[in-house]
Design a protein around this motif. Structure first.
Motif, PDB file in Angstrom:
ATOM      1  N   ASP A 240     -50.162  15.887 -12.392  1.00 25.41           N
ATOM      2  CA  ASP A 240     -48.882  16.045 -13.088  1.00 25.41           C
ATOM      3  C   ASP A 240     -48.244  17.389 -12.752  1.00 25.41           C
ATOM      4  O   ASP A 240     -47.026  17.509 -12.702  1.00 25.41           O
ATOM      5  N   SER A 244     -45.018  17.311  -8.264  1.00 28.64           N
ATOM      6  CA  SER A 244     -43.668  17.823  -7.989  1.00 28.64           C
ATOM      7  C   SER A 244     -43.677  18.772  -6.804  1.00 28.64           C
ATOM      8  O   SER A 244     -42.693  18.848  -6.056  1.00 28.64           O
ATOM      9  N   ALA A 302     -37.894  18.352 -12.446  1.00 26.54           N
ATOM     10  CA  ALA A 302     -39.240  17.973 -12.865  1.00 26.54           C
ATOM     11  C   ALA A 302     -40.080  19.213 -13.171  1.00 26.54           C
ATOM     12  O   ALA A 302     -40.823  19.252 -14.161  1.00 26.54           O
ATOM     13  N   LEU A 305     -38.935  20.770 -16.479  1.00 23.85           N
ATOM     14  CA  LEU A 305     -39.405  20.002 -17.628  1.00 23.85           C
ATOM     15  C   LEU A 305     -40.860  20.321 -17.950  1.00 23.85           C
ATOM     16  O   LEU A 305     -41.233  20.508 -19.108  1.00 23.85           O
ATOM     17  N   LYS A 306     -41.702  20.370 -16.914  1.00 25.09           N
ATOM     18  CA  LYS A 306     -43.119  20.676 -17.134  1.00 25.09           C
ATOM     19  C   LYS A 306     -43.285  22.075 -17.692  1.00 25.09           C
ATOM     20  O   LYS A 306     -44.044  22.290 -18.651  1.00 25.09           O
ATOM     21  N   ALA A 310     -43.017  19.931 -21.739  1.00 23.33           N
ATOM     22  CA  ALA A 310     -43.132  18.477 -21.824  1.00 23.33           C
ATOM     23  C   ALA A 310     -44.592  18.083 -21.618  1.00 23.33           C
ATOM     24  O   ALA A 310     -45.226  18.524 -20.658  1.00 23.33           O
ATOM     25  N   ARG A 312     -46.043  15.260 -20.730  1.00 18.83           N
ATOM     26  CA  ARG A 312     -46.240  14.507 -19.501  1.00 18.83           C
ATOM     27  C   ARG A 312     -44.904  14.390 -18.778  1.00 18.83           C
ATOM     28  O   ARG A 312     -43.874  14.137 -19.407  1.00 18.83           O
ATOM     29  N   VAL A 313     -44.923  14.575 -17.486  1.00 18.87           N
ATOM     30  CA  VAL A 313     -43.704  14.418 -16.680  1.00 18.87           C
ATOM     31  C   VAL A 313     -43.988  13.467 -15.516  1.00 18.87           C
ATOM     32  O   VAL A 313     -43.431  13.616 -14.430  1.00 18.87           O
ATOM     33  N   GLU A 316     -40.778  11.844 -14.076  1.00 18.20           N
ATOM     34  CA  GLU A 316     -39.912  12.776 -13.367  1.00 18.20           C
ATOM     35  C   GLU A 316     -40.577  13.323 -12.108  1.00 18.20           C
ATOM     36  O   GLU A 316     -39.922  13.494 -11.065  1.00 18.20           O
TER      37      GLU A 316
END
Length: 386
Positions: A240, A244, A302, A305-306, A310, A312-313, A316
Motif C-alpha cells: 500500500d 504508488s 495517492a 492521501l496515504k 488514510a 487504506r489507499v 488510489e
C-alpha cells in the motif's frame, strides 16, 4: 530541463520541494556514472552512495514513518536519470518496509541501520513459481520448531536483489486459517543455513533477480513480523505504501522519454523542415504530455492521501500504478517511433527506456490485477451508497 511545475502543487509541502532539489542534485552528479558496468556491483555502489549521501533516510526512516510523497519524488527523479538508481533506492525501501512497519525495536535496531547507511541490501520475498499476484495461493510453509523457532520450506522467485541482499522478508504459510489468513512474515538473514540461491534470472532490463530455495531453514520467533497469521496484512500494508512509488518510477521514465521525443523532433529534419512541424509528430508529443501530467496527478494524489492518514489507499494506489505504468509504455513507444531506426538500436536511450518501462506493468501487481482491485473497490462503493 526537467519539469518542476508539479512541485508547486498543493499535494506537496516546502520540505518536499527541498527534498526534490537534494535528490536531483545527487542524481545529476552520480546516478548515470554509478549505473555502469556489472549490474550487481552497480546496485551495491548506488545503494552505498545513496546511503553515504543520506538519501536512504527516506526509504529507511529512523522514526518509522514512511513519507510516501518523498518516496515518490525520489523515484520520479531517479528513474529520469537511471533505471538502476531507481531500482536501488526502491529496494532499500521495499526490502525493509515490512520491518519498518511491523518489526519490534530489537529487530529494527539490529538490521535497519546498515540498510539506512547503504551498507546492506534488502529484499521482499513474496512471489512463488505458482503464486505471483494471488498471494493467498502461497505454498512456502513455516512450521513451529520447538517453542522459539520456525522451520521454513519452499521457494520464492522473481525476487529483486535476490542473490545479493543481506536480508529477505519472507512470507510463508503457517496455517492459522485457510487462504490469505494463514500466512506469516519473517525477516531472514541471507547467511541463514537452509537458504540457497537456486537460480539467477536474466531479464530484458538488467536487474538483480533470483529464485530462492528454503530447505529446513530454521529462524527464531524473534524474527517474526507481526503476529502469526498476519502475513497478508503485512504484505498488503507494505505494498500500500510502495505501489504508488512504482507509478512514480514510471512517471520518471515517461518524463525522460518525452524530453527525448521533443529533442529528436526539434533537431531531426524531414521534408525540408524539422520533424516537429509534422502534425502527426505534434499529436504524438501532445498525447505523451497528457499521459505524463495525468500520471503525475494520480501518483501524487495517492501519495498525499496515504500521508494524510488514510488507513487504506489500495484503490488510489492501484489507479496510480495502472495508469502511470501503462502511460509510460505509450510514451516510450512514441519515443522509439519518433527516433526511427535509432530507436531500436540496442542501448540507445529510447530503446533502453522501452525495455525498462515494460517490467513496471508486471511487478508489484500486474496491470490486470490493478484493474481487478479498482473494479472491486467501485463495486464496494456502489453497494455502500445503495
Amino acid at each position: 530541463m526537467p519539469d518542476r511545475d508539479f512541485l508547486s502543487w498543493p499535494f506537496l509541502e516546502p520540505r518536499h520541494r527541498e527534498w526534490a532539489e537534494e535528490v536531483e542534485a545527487w542524481a545529476a552528479a552520480h546516478a548515470a556514472r554509478l549505473s555502469e558496468g556489472d549490474t550487481d556491483a552497480a546496485v551495491r555502489a548506488l545503494t552505498r552512495a545513496m546511503g553515504d549521501a543520506g538519501l536512504l533516510r527516506v526509504a529507511v526512516p529512523r522514526d518509522g514513518r514512511l513519507d510516501v510523497r518523498s518516496l515518490c519524488i525520489a523515484r520520479d527523479t531517479l528513474a529520469r536519470h537511471s533505471g538502476l538508481a531507481d531500482f536501488a533506492f526502491a529496494m532499500a525501501g521495499l526490502g525493509t518496509g515490512s520491518v519498518t512497519l511491523f518489526g519490534d525495536n530489537a529487530l529494527k535496531d539490529q538490521f535497519l541501520p546498515a540498510a539506512r547507511a547503504g551498507a546492506a541490501l534488502a529484499a521482499f520475498a513474496l512471489s512463488e513459481p505458482e503464486a505471483g499476484s494471488d498471494v493467498a495461493a502461497l505454498s512456502t510453509s513455516a512450521r513451529r520448531d520447538g517453542n522459539a523457532h520456525w522451520r521454513i520450506d519452499g521457494s520464492k522467485t522473481w525476487i529483486s536483489n535476490g542473490g545479493i541482499a543481506g536480508t529477505y522478508v519472507v512470507f510463508a504459510r503457517t496455517g492459522e486459517a485457510p487462504g490469505a489468513k494463514g500466512l506469516t512474515a519473517f525477516l531472514v538473514p541471507a547467511e541463514t543455513p537452509g537458504l540457497t540461491i537456486a537460480e539467477r534470472i536474466e531479464v530484458s532490463a538488467p536487474h538483480p533477480l533470483a529464485t530462492l530455495r528454503f530447505d529446513g531453514l530454521r529462524i527464531p520467533d524473534t524474527h517474526r513480523l507481526g503476529k502469526p497469521g498476519d502475513g497478508f496484512k503485512v504484505a498488503m500494508a507494505t505494498l500500500d505504501v510502495f505501489r504508488s512509488t512504482v507509478g512514480a518510477a514510471a512517471l520518471g521514465f515517461a518524463r525522460h522519454a518525452l524530453d527525448l521525443t521533443v529533442a529528436r523532433a526539434s533537431n531531426r529534419h524531414l521534408f525540408g523542415g524539422p520533424l516537429f512541424n509534422q502534425q502527426m509528430t505534434q499529436a504524438a508529443i501532445a498525447e505523451s504530455a497528457v499521459d505524463v501530467e495525468t500520471s503525475a496527478l494520480l501518483v501524487y494524489r495517492a501519495a498525499w492521501l496515504k500521508d494524510s492518514g488514510a488507513p487504506r489507499v489500495s484503490r488510489e494506489a492501484s489507479m496510480a500504478k495502472l495508469h502511470a505504468t501503462e502511460a509510460a509504455q505509450r510514451v516510450a513507444d512514441r519515443c522509439v517511433q519518433i527516433h526511427g531506426g535509432h530507436g531500436v538500436v540496442r542501448d540507445h536511450p529510447a530503446e533502453k527506456l522501452y525495455r525498462e518501462v515494460r517490467a513496471l506493468r508486471v511487478y508489484e501487481g500486474a496491470s490486470e490485477v490493478q484493474r481487478i482491485i479498482i473494479a472491486r473497490a467501485e463495486q464496494a462503493r456502489a453497494e455502500g451508497a445503495a
